[in-house]
Write an enzyme that holds these catalytic residues in place. Structure first.
Site, PDB file in Angstrom:
ATOM      1  N   SER A   1       0.845  -1.196   0.000  1.00 48.33           N
ATOM      2  CA  SER A   1       0.000   0.000   0.000  1.00 48.33           C
ATOM      3  C   SER A   1       0.875   1.238   0.000  1.00 48.33           C
ATOM      4  CB  SER A   1      -0.903   0.005   1.243  1.00 48.33           C
ATOM      5  OG  SER A   1      -1.558   1.238   1.399  1.00 48.33           O
ATOM      6  N   TYR A  21      -2.692  -0.771  10.242  1.00 48.21           N
ATOM      7  CA  TYR A  21      -2.692  -1.089   8.814  1.00 48.21           C
ATOM      8  C   TYR A  21      -1.338  -0.741   8.180  1.00 48.21           C
ATOM      9  CZ  TYR A  21      -4.188  -0.996   3.909  1.00 48.21           C
ATOM     10  OH  TYR A  21      -4.307  -1.206   2.558  1.00 48.21           O
TER      11      TYR A  21
END
Length: 536
Positions: A403, A416
């Site tokens: 990401s 995350y």
């Protein structure tokens, strides 16, 4: 019934030692070794073939238990081809055999299939180009001296072998012999191959026998350019890659045996096989569709079995329900995929979840969930499938979905971001480890992409009603962004084809990466501004 025997075949004035193993009535495979080996170099390959074939191998003249010719003329490839023909006529009278040659065993086999095509049903060539093909290629490219030099420079050692006396002195060294895994007799006698043939190759002839070349991608001596020299001369030519060095029959016998068996059986070339976790929706589903359009066969894995099945129907592929957080279950699925569909060419560890919220609001249970799926899920996926790719030896590619959060710290996404940063570093470490195996690794780093993951995101510290409000708000933001998962899928396919490691996808991901390299402090400041902490 598997049987084995040893016999001597007379070829001209020499006795050739021949070993036969396997089923008497089965198709016959003849193995021819190179320099400075004996037929023992095929031990591991024989083990992989003997259950289904009658396998014949022999010591070429001057090697092992075979006789040594007098004078250099006895090592001409034409004489070696005569030996091969004599062996075939004795061990398989009236039958065509499947021929496999390595190194000089392949070089002499080229002459045999040119001159005795009636004896052979197929020919597998491993790191042994035809001298005639290479000479023809050099002539055709004589106006491109740099191109010729770049190919022939890999054969630098040949000049040394043609020097009188010096190589024989070098072969007296026990260390040299140990490094080459060879005996003094084969090393000294084998010099005759170079001195009798290099520079005086017979003119090539058209080959009508089906030929498979196994290109050894880490071979320092024989390159793909050498193999391509055969293309104008072979009617039916197949080429497969094996990520091994020169002595693949010794180092990768199972892979060599498998390729030979498939070629003998006439197994058609299969489609590229792609395995994707989290393939039921979002980026995983879009990537499955993109690879299918590109001609691949897709295996869709997802914790939601119905969603995986929907994707599989769309791509006419296969579906398995599995939780990537369960390592044992994933290993079992990987074995089922291997047995039912084969070893994958591309594995994409894509499954993921989002836990948003400040560190102090993120519970241990939240941490365990995000780590189990985002990090352990990737680890389990790679551990389940990567050994298959390595063992097969034909390369492949591993894709992990990281990401923009991997390098863009945000107070809204500590859990995350931590897992995605770990995934990115794992990819970078893994890329170096598996590069010698011809396996590429890509870490895909999307930014704001509209997928269903926002509808299942967890907001730490928020009650159920507040959490739903926040999910709806984030989903609307991502919808307005208008960047769909199909654009990420296109980037994934491109990354695999181009073997790219770090792959930012969206414009903001590229900018964040640039900022993290140029001014990490500025990126941290932006991270403080990017989203609330969600604390109550």
């Amino acid at each position: 019934m598997v049987v084995g025997c040893e016999r001597a075949v007379v070829a001209g004035d020499l006795r050739i030692r021949v070993v036969e193993e396997g089923e008497p009535g089965a198709p016959v495979v003849v193995l021819v070794h190179g320099f400075p080996d004996t037929s023992a170099v095929w031990d591991g390959v024989v083990a992989g073939l003997v259950g289904r074939f009658r396998v014949v191998r022999y010591d070429t003249r001057g090697a092992g238990g075979s006789g040594r010719p007098e004078g250099l003329s006895g090592y001409r490839v034409e004489r070696l081809a005569e030996d091969l023909a004599a062996v075939v006529k004795v061990v398989a009278p009236g039958r065509k055999v499947h021929l496999v040659g390595h190194d000089w065993g392949s070089t002499q086999s080229w002459v045999a299939v040119e001159r005795y095509p009636e004896l052979f049903a197929s020919f597998t060539s491993i790191s042994g180009p035809s001298l005639g093909h290479v000479s023809d290629w050099v002539r055709r490219n004589r106006r491109h001296p740099v191109k010729v030099f770049n190919l022939l420079k890999h054969s630098w050692y040949i000049a040394g072998f043609r020097v009188p006396v010096v190589p024989e002195l070098v072969w007296r060294s026990k260390k040299v012999r140990a490094a080459l895994n060879a005996r003094h007799r084969e090393l000294v006698n084998g010099l005759g191959l170079y001195r009798a043939n290099v520079g005086s190759a017979p003119a090539p002839r058209r080959v009508d026998v089906p030929v498979m070349q196994i290109a050894l991608r880490r071979d320092p001596f024989v390159k793909v350019g050498h193999l391509q020299a055969a293309e104008p001369w072979v009617e039916n030519l197949t080429r497969r890659s094996l990520h091994a060095s020169h002595w693949a029959p010794r180092t990768h016998p199972a892979a060599v045996a498998r390729m030979v068996a498939e070629f003998v059986d006439g197994t058609p070339a299969r489609r590229e096989l792609v395995v994707i976790t989290g393939a039921g929706s979002g980026i995983g589903r879009a990537t499955a569709l993109a690879f299918a359009v590109d001609g691949a066969e897709v295996v869709a894995l997802d914790v939601d079995g119905a969603a995986a099945a929907r994707t599989a129907r769309e791509v006419r592929g296969h579906a398995y329900e599995v939780d990537v957080a369960d390592g044992a279950a994933l290993r079992a699925v990987a074995e089922r995929v291997r047995v039912e569909h084969g070893v994958p060419d591309v594995v994409m560890a894509n499954a993921g979840v989002v836990v948003a919220g400040a560190f102090l609001d993120t519970s241990e249970a939240d941490w365990r969930r995000v780590v189990d799926v985002n990090l352990w899920g990737v680890v389990h996926t790679v551990r389940a499938f990567l050994p298959q790719l390595v063992e097969r030896g034909e390369g492949g590619h591993v894709v992990v979905t990281a990401s923009m959060a991997s390098y863009f710290p945000s107070k809204a996404l500590p859990a995350y971001s931590a897992t995605k940063a770990a995934v990115l570093m794992l990819a970078e470490c893994l890329a170096e480890e598996v590069k010698p195996n011809g396996i590429g690794v890509s870490a895909i780093c999307p930014g704001v992409v509209h997928t269903d993951i926002t509808r299942s995101a967890t907001f730490a510290g928020a009650d159920a009603a507040t959490e739903q409000v926040k999910r709806d708000a984030v989903t609307r933001t991502y919808q307005l962004r208008g960047y769909g998962p199909e654009r990420v899928a296109t980037a994934v396919v491109r990354a695999v084809r181009q073997n790219r490691l770090l792959v930012p996808v969206t414009p903001e991901s590229w900018l964040a990466l640039l900022g993290s390299r140029v001014s990490p402090r500025a990126v941290r400041i932006l991270g403080r501004l990017a989203g609330p902490t969600w604390r109550q």
